[in-house]
Write an enzyme that holds these catalytic residues in place. Structure first.
Site, PDB file in Angstrom:
ATOM      1  N   ASP A 204       0.815  -1.208   0.000  1.00  0.00           N
ATOM      2  CA  ASP A 204       0.000   0.000   0.000  1.00  0.00           C
ATOM      3  C   ASP A 204       0.854   1.266   0.000  1.00  0.00           C
ATOM      4  O   ASP A 204       1.883   1.332   0.672  1.00  0.00           O
ATOM      5  CB  ASP A 204      -0.868  -0.015   1.274  1.00  0.00           C
ATOM      6  CG  ASP A 204      -1.852   1.136   1.330  1.00  0.00           C
ATOM      7  OD1 ASP A 204      -2.742   1.194   0.465  1.00  0.00           O
ATOM      8  OD2 ASP A 204      -1.736   1.993   2.235  1.00  0.00           O
ATOM      9  N   GLU A 246       1.220  -0.471  -5.104  1.00  0.00           N
ATOM     10  CA  GLU A 246       0.172   0.522  -5.285  1.00  0.00           C
ATOM     11  C   GLU A 246       0.862   1.884  -5.365  1.00  0.00           C
ATOM     12  O   GLU A 246       1.280   2.452  -4.361  1.00  0.00           O
ATOM     13  CB  GLU A 246      -0.819   0.534  -4.124  1.00  0.00           C
ATOM     14  CG  GLU A 246      -2.032   1.385  -4.468  1.00  0.00           C
ATOM     15  CD  GLU A 246      -2.433   2.426  -3.434  1.00  0.00           C
ATOM     16  OE1 GLU A 246      -3.446   3.099  -3.663  1.00  0.00           O
ATOM     17  OE2 GLU A 246      -1.749   2.598  -2.412  1.00  0.00           O
TER      18      GLU A 246
HETATM   19  C1  NOJ Z   1      -4.656   3.162  -0.571  1.00  0.00           C
HETATM   20  C2  NOJ Z   1      -5.795   2.258  -0.240  1.00  0.00           C
HETATM   21  O1  NOJ Z   1      -6.257   1.661  -1.418  1.00  0.00           O
HETATM   22  C3  NOJ Z   1      -6.855   3.106   0.428  1.00  0.00           C
HETATM   23  O2  NOJ Z   1      -8.027   2.365   0.620  1.00  0.00           O
HETATM   24  C4  NOJ Z   1      -6.312   3.640   1.716  1.00  0.00           C
HETATM   25  O3  NOJ Z   1      -7.252   4.517   2.300  1.00  0.00           O
HETATM   26  C5  NOJ Z   1      -4.997   4.394   1.489  1.00  0.00           C
HETATM   27  N1  NOJ Z   1      -4.086   3.686   0.628  1.00  0.00           N
HETATM   28  C6  NOJ Z   1      -4.292   4.625   2.804  1.00  0.00           C
HETATM   29  O4  NOJ Z   1      -3.768   3.431   3.286  1.00  0.00           O
END
Ligand code: NOJ
Length: 549
Positions: A204, A246
């Site tokens: 993430d 991500e």
């Molecule tokens: C990306 C995630 O997909 C999202 O759901 C989250 O709120 C943020 N990162 C923070 O972790």
């Protein structure tokens, strides 16, 4: 130490993203859990997906649905135990599938013991695990991501009279990657979960690990150095397991996260996603062609991950201001549909529940370069509820059947009510009903996955546009030299789709394939033979074909 003999399995895999809390309640407390998920693994296998991606499962106050972790070596009590998790991992592997889980590396919850310790005093041994400052004026070039809720990336903490840094909600303090202890701890956490047998992580919020004055604090060289360390660690200790990034960035910036095959194995291709929707509204392929032309080649072991929707708002960060306005006008006509720089709606409602358009976008998702991801519920065209808080309206309980609570749970109170509106309500849209109807979206997707599985070209082949004069049509070649296919060493598929609601005609120069008769591998229909003349085609509204030569 590898349990994956096929080290590049992820290149052929179709991913399925699911939120454990939303999928199936196994103990009737109103929250989906791992025991419930275990009972639905046969369903996932039947659908034909290869790798299950679980949203965060860790202990958490669930302020950000688990992206606010308060303990990295356990399972949220609502979701089950480590034994339940192990049973899910084994169940997935027994069915020949893979499992990856989310790991939240950039920040923790403010309930995490590390943060409680860190904020307790400036002398705390954990003080430097987070980013503290006397002033809230540092790193002013960093943008605010959760624009609708946060006004600053700094939060004042009265306990010690200093500010802490956070890129997301202020309940999610950023870890300080300048601390060697933090760097090491995250590698140890990786080992903890790998030892439980998972096949990798969706990592993430990768771009934000480090902060440096005078920069926008994204994609810094220090971040890449740390990612290289993570990859080297995984390569040595856990070959065959993957790291998926991500990084919601432009293609050239994401390209850097593949390194020389020494950073991530996979990364989401964010910018292509809104352009698929845009092309459909504009009835013109231009935006898709442009972004793929702007997408650099990636190293041999790397793979893109592509998707139509996920658990967040449909992000419009990677479009121009003008394109964003267009997308909002077209796809979010009611202000409440907008959230931050995006749109809080699911796939089917976005496309006015038009099954032709839903199938068309899926046909593109499963044939464009990269490994596709299905968001749970989108295989049956589930709806959303824009009036729920934050992104909760796209995270409602999975609709299994038309019984009480959609077959999700028998509890009186659910973590979020099931959808019950006249179009997308669970009595109309559910798995059971679609499995019984051979013409349903569920059957279409299952069939497309089955076909895709037989053709390595989609996961591993090269990609090149064929650009017919008619811009309402998008066509591309997927070609692979050594397909290990029984019938021919070269596999060549022409994907052609009609982005418009009208019949479209065109001609294509297929003289290279003269003497052959293409077969649509989705329908097994044989098409007219190709010669040296321009090949004439007529495509029905929103039609799609995968023509094998
Ligand atoms: C990306 C995630 O997909 C999202 O759901 C989250 O709120 C943020 N990162 C923070 O972790």
């Amino acid at each position: 130490m590898s349990h994956n003999p096929n080290l590049t399995w992820y290149k052929d895999a179709v991913f399925y993203e699911l939120y454990v809390r939303a999928f199936k309640d196994g103990n009737e407390d109103g929250h989906g859990d791992l025991k419930g998920l275990l009972t639905k693994l046969d369903y996932l296998q039947e659908l034909g997906v290869d790798c299950i991606w679980l949203l965060p499962i860790y202990p958490s106050p669930l302020f950000d649905d688990g992206y606010d972790v308060s303990g990295y070596r356990g399972i949220h009590e609502d979701f089950g135990t480590l034994e339940d998790f192990k049973a899910v991992v084994d169940g997935i592997h027994e069915r020949g599938m893979y499992i990856i889980v989310d790991i939240v590396v950039n920040h923790t919850s403010d309930h995490h013991p590390w943060f409680i310790e860190s904020r307790s005093s400036k002398e705390s041994t954990k003080r430097d695990w987070y980013v503290w400052s006397e002033s809230d004026q540092r790193y002013r070039d960093a943008r605010i991501i959760f624009l609708d809720t946060e006004t600053s990336n700094w939060e004042y903490d009265p306990l010690t009279g200093e500010y802490y840094w956070h890129r997301f909600f202020h309940q999610q303090p950023d870890l300080n990657y300048d601390s060697p202890a933090v760097q090491q701890e995250m590698l140890d956490i990786i080992d903890f979960w790998m030892e439980l047998g998972i096949d990798g992580f969706r990592v993430d919020a990768v771009p934000y690990l480090f902060e440096r004055e005078g920069t926008n604090c994204e994609n810094l060289p220090e971040t890449h150095d740390y990612v290289k360390r993570m990859r080297a660690h995984v390569n040595t200790r856990w070959p065959g397991r993957i790291l998926l990034a991500e990084a919601n960035q432009w293609p050239a910036d994401v390209r850097a996260y593949f390194g020389d095959d020494d950073e991530f194995h996979m990364a989401f291709h964010f910018p292509i996603m809104p352009r698929l929707f845009m092309a459909l509204k504009q009835q013109n392929r231009k935006s898709i062609v442009d972004i793929l032309h702007r997408t650099p080649e990636i190293p041999p072991l790397a793979q893109w991950c592509i998707f139509l929707r996920n658990h967040d708002e449909l992000t419009l960060e990677m479009v121009t201001e003008e394109e964003r306005q267009y997308m909002w006008e077209q796809y979010a006509p009611i202000p409440r549909m907008r959230l931050n720089l995006g749109i809080r709606r699911r796939l089917a409602p976005l496309l006015d529940n038009d099954s032709r358009q839903i199938k068309l976008l899926n046909a593109m998702l499963f044939s464009l370069p990269g490994s596709p991801i299905i968001y749970y519920g989108d295989e049956i065209g589930m709806g959303d509820d824009i009036w729920r808080e934050d992104r909760n309206g796209v995270r409602t309980p999975m609709q299994w059947n038309s019984s009480n609570n959609a077959g999700f749970s028998n509890a009186a109170q659910l973590y979020e009510p099931v959808l019950n509106d006249p179009v997308f309500g669970y009595e109309l849209v559910n798995v059971e009903q679609q499995q019984a109807d051979p013409g349903s979206l569920w059957h279409t997707i299952r069939h497309v996955l089955e076909v895709r599985k037989r053709h390595k070209v989609f996961g591993r082949g090269t990609f090149a546009f064929a650009l017919p004069e008619n811009e309402g049509l998008l066509a591309y070649w997927r070609v692979i030299e050594d397909a290990s296919a029984a019938d021919s060493p070269v596999e060549k598929v022409l994907v052609i789709v009609n982005l418009t609601g009208e019949t479209q005609q065109t001609t294509l120069d297929l003289s290279e394939c003269a003497g052959t008769r293409p077969v649509d591998i989705l329908t097994d229909k044989v098409w007219p033979g190709v010669d040296h003349e321009p090949y004439s085609l007529a495509l029905a509204p929103y039609a799609y074909h995968w023509l094998k030569f």
